[in-house]
Design an enzyme around this catalytic site. Structure first.
Site, PDB file in Angstrom:
ATOM      1  N   GLY A 117      -8.078 -50.320 -21.879  1.00 43.99           N
ATOM      2  CA  GLY A 117      -9.403 -50.719 -22.388  1.00 43.99           C
ATOM      3  C   GLY A 117      -9.701 -52.084 -22.387  1.00 43.99           C
ATOM      4  O   GLY A 117      -9.096 -52.784 -21.563  1.00 43.99           O
ATOM      5  N   SER A 118     -10.051 -52.604 -23.353  1.00 43.53           N
ATOM      6  CA  SER A 118     -10.645 -54.298 -23.110  1.00 43.53           C
ATOM      7  C   SER A 118      -9.643 -55.076 -23.580  1.00 43.53           C
ATOM      8  O   SER A 118      -8.458 -54.576 -24.292  1.00 43.53           O
ATOM      9  CB  SER A 118     -12.117 -54.539 -24.044  1.00 43.53           C
ATOM     10  OG  SER A 118     -11.605 -54.292 -25.313  1.00 43.53           O
ATOM     11  N   GLY A 122      -6.796 -54.830 -26.584  1.00 44.69           N
ATOM     12  CA  GLY A 122      -5.618 -54.572 -26.196  1.00 44.69           C
ATOM     13  C   GLY A 122      -4.674 -55.534 -26.768  1.00 44.69           C
ATOM     14  O   GLY A 122      -3.415 -55.139 -27.087  1.00 44.69           O
ATOM     15  N   GLU A 145      -3.354 -51.760 -20.201  1.00 46.65           N
ATOM     16  CA  GLU A 145      -4.028 -51.999 -19.149  1.00 46.65           C
ATOM     17  C   GLU A 145      -5.470 -52.505 -19.423  1.00 46.65           C
ATOM     18  O   GLU A 145      -6.181 -51.630 -20.225  1.00 46.65           O
ATOM     19  CB  GLU A 145      -4.208 -50.709 -18.239  1.00 46.65           C
ATOM     20  CG  GLU A 145      -2.935 -50.222 -17.289  1.00 46.65           C
ATOM     21  CD  GLU A 145      -2.494 -51.260 -16.418  1.00 46.65           C
ATOM     22  OE1 GLU A 145      -3.372 -52.268 -15.891  1.00 46.65           O
ATOM     23  OE2 GLU A 145      -1.238 -51.496 -16.109  1.00 46.65           O
ATOM     24  N   CYS A 152     -12.429 -51.038 -13.886  1.00 38.16           N
ATOM     25  CA  CYS A 152     -11.659 -52.002 -14.261  1.00 38.16           C
ATOM     26  C   CYS A 152     -11.253 -52.900 -12.680  1.00 38.16           C
ATOM     27  O   CYS A 152     -11.058 -53.974 -12.827  1.00 38.16           O
ATOM     28  CB  CYS A 152     -10.451 -51.930 -14.903  1.00 38.16           C
ATOM     29  SG  CYS A 152      -9.480 -50.436 -14.243  1.00 38.16           S
ATOM     30  N   GLN A 204     -23.720 -50.789 -23.536  1.00 35.98           N
ATOM     31  CA  GLN A 204     -23.464 -51.468 -22.174  1.00 35.98           C
ATOM     32  C   GLN A 204     -24.507 -51.940 -21.395  1.00 35.98           C
ATOM     33  O   GLN A 204     -24.140 -52.958 -20.879  1.00 35.98           O
ATOM     34  CB  GLN A 204     -22.517 -50.517 -21.318  1.00 35.98           C
ATOM     35  CG  GLN A 204     -22.082 -51.020 -20.008  1.00 35.98           C
ATOM     36  CD  GLN A 204     -20.831 -51.979 -20.224  1.00 35.98           C
ATOM     37  OE1 GLN A 204     -19.936 -52.043 -21.520  1.00 35.98           O
ATOM     38  NE2 GLN A 204     -21.020 -53.154 -19.625  1.00 35.98           N
ATOM     39  N   GLU A 255     -15.716 -60.566 -17.809  1.00 33.56           N
ATOM     40  CA  GLU A 255     -16.217 -59.022 -17.273  1.00 33.56           C
ATOM     41  C   GLU A 255     -17.392 -58.705 -17.689  1.00 33.56           C
ATOM     42  O   GLU A 255     -17.660 -58.746 -18.990  1.00 33.56           O
ATOM     43  CB  GLU A 255     -15.075 -58.432 -17.836  1.00 33.56           C
ATOM     44  CG  GLU A 255     -14.931 -56.922 -17.154  1.00 33.56           C
ATOM     45  CD  GLU A 255     -13.903 -56.018 -17.418  1.00 33.56           C
ATOM     46  OE1 GLU A 255     -13.585 -55.806 -18.597  1.00 33.56           O
ATOM     47  OE2 GLU A 255     -13.189 -55.128 -16.733  1.00 33.56           O
TER      48      GLU A 255
HETATM   49  P1  NDP Z   1     -12.494 -50.830 -25.733  1.00 32.94           P
HETATM   50  O1  NDP Z   1     -11.122 -51.932 -25.792  1.00 32.94           O
HETATM   51  O2  NDP Z   1     -13.500 -51.005 -26.622  1.00 32.94           O
HETATM   52  O3  NDP Z   1     -11.840 -49.422 -26.179  1.00 32.94           O
HETATM   53  C1  NDP Z   1     -10.687 -48.768 -25.602  1.00 32.94           C
HETATM   54  C2  NDP Z   1     -10.280 -47.713 -26.648  1.00 32.94           C
HETATM   55  O4  NDP Z   1      -9.674 -48.214 -27.656  1.00 32.94           O
HETATM   56  C3  NDP Z   1     -11.168 -46.846 -27.160  1.00 32.94           C
HETATM   57  O5  NDP Z   1     -10.659 -45.433 -27.112  1.00 32.94           O
HETATM   58  C4  NDP Z   1     -11.460 -47.298 -28.488  1.00 32.94           C
HETATM   59  O6  NDP Z   1     -12.023 -46.509 -29.433  1.00 32.94           O
HETATM   60  C5  NDP Z   1     -10.129 -47.767 -28.850  1.00 32.94           C
HETATM   61  N1  NDP Z   1     -10.168 -48.737 -30.083  1.00 32.94           N
HETATM   62  C6  NDP Z   1     -10.970 -49.699 -30.294  1.00 32.94           C
HETATM   63  N2  NDP Z   1     -10.705 -50.559 -31.501  1.00 32.94           N
HETATM   64  C7  NDP Z   1      -9.253 -50.060 -31.868  1.00 32.94           C
HETATM   65  C8  NDP Z   1      -8.506 -50.566 -32.655  1.00 32.94           C
HETATM   66  N3  NDP Z   1      -8.816 -51.678 -33.546  1.00 32.94           N
HETATM   67  N4  NDP Z   1      -7.218 -49.982 -32.703  1.00 32.94           N
HETATM   68  C9  NDP Z   1      -7.037 -48.816 -31.744  1.00 32.94           C
HETATM   69  N5  NDP Z   1      -8.045 -48.467 -30.750  1.00 32.94           N
HETATM   70  C10 NDP Z   1      -9.313 -49.199 -30.745  1.00 32.94           C
HETATM   71  O7  NDP Z   1     -12.634 -50.592 -24.044  1.00 32.94           O
HETATM   72  P2  NDP Z   1     -13.755 -49.438 -23.482  1.00 32.94           P
HETATM   73  O8  NDP Z   1     -13.766 -48.287 -23.758  1.00 32.94           O
HETATM   74  O9  NDP Z   1     -15.182 -50.310 -23.761  1.00 32.94           O
HETATM   75  O10 NDP Z   1     -13.401 -49.491 -21.902  1.00 32.94           O
HETATM   76  C11 NDP Z   1     -13.745 -50.713 -21.084  1.00 32.94           C
HETATM   77  C12 NDP Z   1     -12.630 -51.534 -20.820  1.00 32.94           C
HETATM   78  O11 NDP Z   1     -11.503 -50.743 -20.469  1.00 32.94           O
HETATM   79  C13 NDP Z   1     -13.099 -52.704 -19.740  1.00 32.94           C
HETATM   80  O12 NDP Z   1     -12.595 -53.925 -20.220  1.00 32.94           O
HETATM   81  C14 NDP Z   1     -12.395 -52.367 -18.568  1.00 32.94           C
HETATM   82  O13 NDP Z   1     -11.775 -53.299 -17.937  1.00 32.94           O
HETATM   83  C15 NDP Z   1     -10.735 -51.685 -18.972  1.00 32.94           C
HETATM   84  N6  NDP Z   1     -10.213 -50.809 -18.291  1.00 32.94           N
HETATM   85  C16 NDP Z   1      -9.017 -50.953 -17.820  1.00 32.94           C
HETATM   86  C17 NDP Z   1      -8.592 -50.316 -16.890  1.00 32.94           C
HETATM   87  C18 NDP Z   1      -7.137 -50.718 -16.539  1.00 32.94           C
HETATM   88  O14 NDP Z   1      -6.323 -49.752 -16.001  1.00 32.94           O
HETATM   89  N7  NDP Z   1      -6.717 -51.772 -16.336  1.00 32.94           N
HETATM   90  C19 NDP Z   1      -9.018 -48.861 -16.524  1.00 32.94           C
HETATM   91  C20 NDP Z   1     -10.295 -48.801 -17.084  1.00 32.94           C
HETATM   92  C21 NDP Z   1     -10.778 -49.569 -17.950  1.00 32.94           C
HETATM   93  P3  NDP Z   1     -13.710 -46.350 -29.519  1.00 32.94           P
HETATM   94  O15 NDP Z   1     -13.583 -45.045 -28.819  1.00 32.94           O
HETATM   95  O16 NDP Z   1     -13.943 -46.014 -30.849  1.00 32.94           O
HETATM   96  O17 NDP Z   1     -14.374 -47.338 -29.093  1.00 32.94           O
END
Ligand code: NDP
Length: 480
Positions: free
Chosen positions: A225-226, A230, A247, A281, A328, A379
């Protein structure tokens, strides 16, 4: 309206709270209502996984092979149908979505094979009569937190190795796109995974995700995720002494040198920057172009973009689907506006009307940018790429590395000398020569450096670094 329950300890468990999953190509199309797990259900899922772990971790490789192999077979058989569901919930085009589902199926096939390839080492001891054995064991219960942009491939590339090496799983998919992961979990359950081995808890990161990170019952966290989320998760895992893998984002450079084949460069950049609506990503968000080819390259990319069809993900003629949601879309537009205010010239980037209500945005190319602008540092995660004009290869490499991220990087050149030098010196986990920065194989390591990743690589046999722990045993056989 169809309702979809959580999967806990081998049972489908309903919840009072539901979340609607809406098609970003057509806001009148609701895919279904998905149960939001509460704290009690999340703890139940963790307890179920713990209870299942002793037996699953001692299962034979053949038992795990059979489950994973069946999962792969079913996913591949249902590729078209699951791809349609994925395109509906996430908005990538049908061919892209079917491709993602196919990848998920192949990942399960690959990790079915990995169950048979774990092995170990026997090393002569430095002491007489002693032998040293190095073996691998599963970690325990893995908590998985996944993003919205690859709703089946990312869960697949975490769940398949976790199960292959004998771990149990509790997964929380992105709240925005739970349907593909829900189908994946159902397939795994029907393929014979014993109760508790795989558990699905849908809901908000701030509720379900936080419990997974905090719980003593979770041995390790695999997160994609972001960066902000992370890093916060990583800090908590350190406090709890939990193994973790992150990641995160990218600001991936694609260098185009004067000697590049123009057609190859345009194809690599248009694909890498804009396909999958730029929501990858690994998307090429910084196009770093040497001055001799710059103008011809920019014109050729604009010509390509003006012909690209943005529209409904399920429409066969669509090349770029919608942005995933309103939030988004606003973020994409905000960055386009910032780029303009900072002096960039924007081609495209306007909202597009289609027959259905959806989040359609024309791809945006921002020219005349410099490395210090926000558009080149942060990003965006949408169909937005910027062009930075540079003098020569050395400047291009320096600009490519001038970022806090390090996921993927590419170069278009016909020179072996520059290609080799770039491959060795660019600070990224993945390097692409004459091909898009996005789009990778399923059987080799995936991941980055610097601010993009933390911990062992995902995918391929390298995934075992995260999903197993090493044991060193000393066996004293004595003298006869
Ligand atoms: P987010 O970081 O917003 O969310 C990722 C996950 O984390 C979601 O399931 C989210 O839940 C969860 N989350 C949010 N807050 C918390 C918390 N406090 N504690 C635990 N879990 C939490 O990312 P996005 O979904 O917006 O995805 C986009 C991002 O992912 C981009 O930055 C992209 O670059 C990255 N990415 C990286 C990849 C890689 O392999 N390097 C591949 C694909 C994407 P909720 O559903 O509630 O939002």
């Amino acid at each position: 309206m169809s309702q979809f329950a959580n999967y806990i300890g081998g049972q489908w468990v309903e919840s009072d709270k539901l979340s609607r999953n809406v098609n970003p190509s057509n806001l009148d199309d609701v895919i279904g209502e998905f149960a939001q797990a509460d704290a009690a259900q999340t703890h139940q899922a963790i307890a179920a996984a713990r209870a299942a772990f002793p037996a699953w971790s001692q299962s034979t490789p053949q038992q795990r092979f059979d489950v994973l192999d069946r999962v792969g077979t079913v996913i591949l058989e249902r590729k078209a149908e699951l791809g349609k569901l994925l395109a509906r919930e996430e908005g990538k085009t049908l061919p892209e979505a079917i491709g993602e589902v196919g990848r998920a199926g192949q990942i399960f096939k690959f990790f079915a094979g990995e169950t048979l390839r774990v092995g170990g080492e026997i090393v002569p001891s430095v002491r007489p009569g002693m032998t040293v054995e190095i073996t691998r064991e599963p970690l325990g219960v893995i908590g998985m937190i996944t993003p919205w942009n690859f709703p089946i491939a990312i869960p697949a590339w975490k769940i398949a190795p976790a199960l292959a090496y004998g771990n149990c799983v509790v997964i929380k998919p992105a709240d925005l796109v739970p349907a593909s992961t829900w189908e994946l979990v159902r397939i795994i359950a029907e393929a014979g995974a014993p109760a508790g081995v795989i558990n699905l808890v849908m809901g908000r990161g701030s509720v379900v995700g936080e419990i997974l990170v905090e719980s003593e019952g979770i041995d390790a966290i695999s997160f994609t995720g972001s960066v902000a989320t992370g890093r916060a998760i990583g800090a908590k895992c350190v406090q709890k002494g939990k193994k973790f893998q992150l990641e995160m984002g990218g600001k991936n450079p694609m260098v185009v040198l004067d000697d590049a084949d123009l057609d190859v460069a345009v194809e690599a950049c248009v694909n890498g920057s804009f396909y999958s609506t730029g929501q990858r990503c690994t998307a090429s968000s910084r196009l770093i172009v040497t001055e001799g080819i710059h103008d011809r390259f920019v014109e050729a990319v604009k010509t390509r973009l003006s012909k690209i069809r943005v529209g409904d993900a399920l429409d066969e003629s669509t090349q770029i689907g919608p942005v995933v949601d309103e939030r988004q879309l606003e973020q994409d537009e905000r960055y386009i506006a910032i780029a303009r205010e900072e002096g960039g010239t924007v081609f495209g980037g306007e909202r597009v009307e289609r027959a259905t209500r959806g989040f359609f945005l024309a791809p945006a190319l921002v020219t005349g940018t410099t490395p210090d602008m926000r558009i080149n540092r942060e990003e965006v995660f949408g169909p937005v790429a910027s062009v930075i004009k540079v003098k020569d290869y050395n400047e291009a490499l320096a600009v490519a590395n001038d970022t806090e991220f390090g996921l993927s990087a590419g170069i278009c050149t016909t020179s072996l000398k520059y290609a080799n030098h770039f491959k060795r010196n660019v600070q990224a986990g993945m390097v692409m020569i004459n091909t898009a920065t996005a789009g990778v194989d399923y059987h080799v390591p995936f991941g980055g450096r610097k601010g993009s990743s933390y911990g062992p690589r995902e995918q391929g046999s390298y995934a075992r670094e995260f999903y197993t722990t090493v044991k060193t045993s000393y066996v004293f056989s004595g003298a006869i």
